[in-house]
Every structure is written in C-alpha cells, then in structure tokens.
Design a protein around this motif. Sequence first.
Motif, PDB file in Angstrom:
ATOM      1  N   ARG A 110      62.776  34.805  10.190  1.00 19.57           N
ATOM      2  CA  ARG A 110      61.709  34.472  11.153  1.00 19.57           C
ATOM      3  C   ARG A 110      61.504  32.964  11.227  1.00 19.57           C
ATOM      4  NH1 ARG A 110      56.272  36.724  10.308  1.00 19.57           N
ATOM      5  NH2 ARG A 110      56.047  36.717  12.564  1.00 19.57           N
ATOM      6  N   ASP A 113      63.975  31.231  13.311  1.00 20.92           N
ATOM      7  CA  ASP A 113      64.027  31.729  14.699  1.00 20.92           C
ATOM      8  C   ASP A 113      65.307  32.508  14.993  1.00 20.92           C
ATOM      9  OD1 ASP A 113      61.517  30.740  15.502  1.00 20.92           O
ATOM     10  OD2 ASP A 113      62.361  28.746  15.831  1.00 20.92           O
ATOM     11  N   ARG A 114      65.703  33.324  14.017  1.00 20.66           N
ATOM     12  CA  ARG A 114      66.868  34.177  14.222  1.00 20.66           C
ATOM     13  C   ARG A 114      66.453  35.363  15.098  1.00 20.66           C
ATOM     14  NH1 ARG A 114      69.672  33.421   9.264  1.00 20.66           N
ATOM     15  NH2 ARG A 114      70.310  31.233   9.189  1.00 20.66           N
ATOM     16  N   ASP A 116      65.251  38.911  16.354  1.00 23.97           N
ATOM     17  CA  ASP A 116      64.326  39.854  15.724  1.00 23.97           C
ATOM     18  C   ASP A 116      65.054  40.983  15.013  1.00 23.97           C
ATOM     19  OD1 ASP A 116      62.167  38.400  16.586  1.00 23.97           O
ATOM     20  OD2 ASP A 116      61.756  39.666  18.333  1.00 23.97           O
TER      21      ASP A 116
END
Length: 220
Positions: A110, A113-114, A116
Amino acid sequence: MAQKHMSKKELKEDPFFEEVAHVVTFFQKHHKRLLGIGLIVAIGLSAFFITKNVMKTKNTEAVGYFGIAMDRYNKNQFRQAEEQFLFVAEEYPNTDWGKRSYYYLGMVSRALDRPDTETLRYLENFLDGNLDDAALRASANQLVATYYYRNGDAVTAGNHYLGAAKNAFSKATKTEYGIRSLEAFVEAEDVKGRDKVLKYLNTLDLNETEQNRVDALAKL
C-alpha cells in the motif's frame, strides 16, 4: 530369632509373588514386541524434542530478521523492509513471525502504491495463517472487506467486516465494523448473513443511536 523362609508352595500361593510371576511370564512371552514398542516410543520422543528444538531455533532466527524488517518499515525504508519481510515469510513460514510478515508486506504494498490485488494477496495470506494477533487480524479484515465492497462483492465484504468486528478491541470499533457488515449483507440481500450479524450485535451493549441504526437496517 531366626527369620522364617517361605517354602516354594507358600511363594506360589502368595498374591504378590503370584502377580510378579505373571508379569515375568508375560514379559518372557512378549519381550520382542515390548522392546519394539519401547523403541518406537523412544524414537517418537526423540523426534518430538528434536522438532521442538528446531522450531525454537527457527523462531529465534525469525524474530531477529523480523526486527530488522520492522526497523526499516518504521523508518519508511519500504523497499528494504519488503526485502526483509519477504525473506522471513519464505524462510520461516511456520513461525509466528513468518505469518506476521505477510501483513506488513500488505502494508508495504500500500505504501508503495502497488496494485490493490497485490495488497489483497498478502493480507489474505496473513489471514489464512490463523495467527493469534487480534489487532492485526482486525486491521487486515477491515482492509480486505473494503476492497471487496468497492469491487461489488458485498457478501465477502460482510464476512470480513464481521471478522474485523470480532477482533477489534474497543466496543465502539466492534460496533462500527459490525454495522458495516450488516450494511453489506443487507445490500447483498443475504438473509443468513444479516441474521448472523444481528446476533453478534445483540451481544454488544449498544447505545440508543447505535441500536436505532441497527434496527433501521434490519427492516430493509
């Protein structure tokens, strides 16, 4: 006074010596089988203690590497933390620290920003590990529930919100997650799920406002 010695006949008739004779006879008859059973028991005990010592060593090693990973994580050095958490998860999968690492891999995902789906995979791996860590389980269930709710799977979301509620510490948080679970099941028109959550919420000491919310949802 000279001690009287028992005759052979008296020895045979004495209950104690008769029992001893039976034991000796039994052992003589079954000694090979008894020795085999004894050997199996000895091997089993040895394996148990060896396994216990191995697990103790692995736990000691795992907690050291996990500590390094947490140090990187707390310093926002997420890529270095990810490398360490992955190592612990892969090398020590059966330890508490290996299982716990999957939760933090989700948090790292998270933070970086990988997608979901990657975060979801790590968090579900953590939950599947059945680690007895209520705080992390509440957090993981809540995050997984939110993912499924946003992606249109209200039933799965409802189950995870309920899991979050049951693992949360405070009554307020238990109530909030419980109501979210109820909302999800009502939206999915899942009567069994709705009733399951209502039964859980009835175990909480809800205030008037909370009870009114629950009653309103139950009528939908």
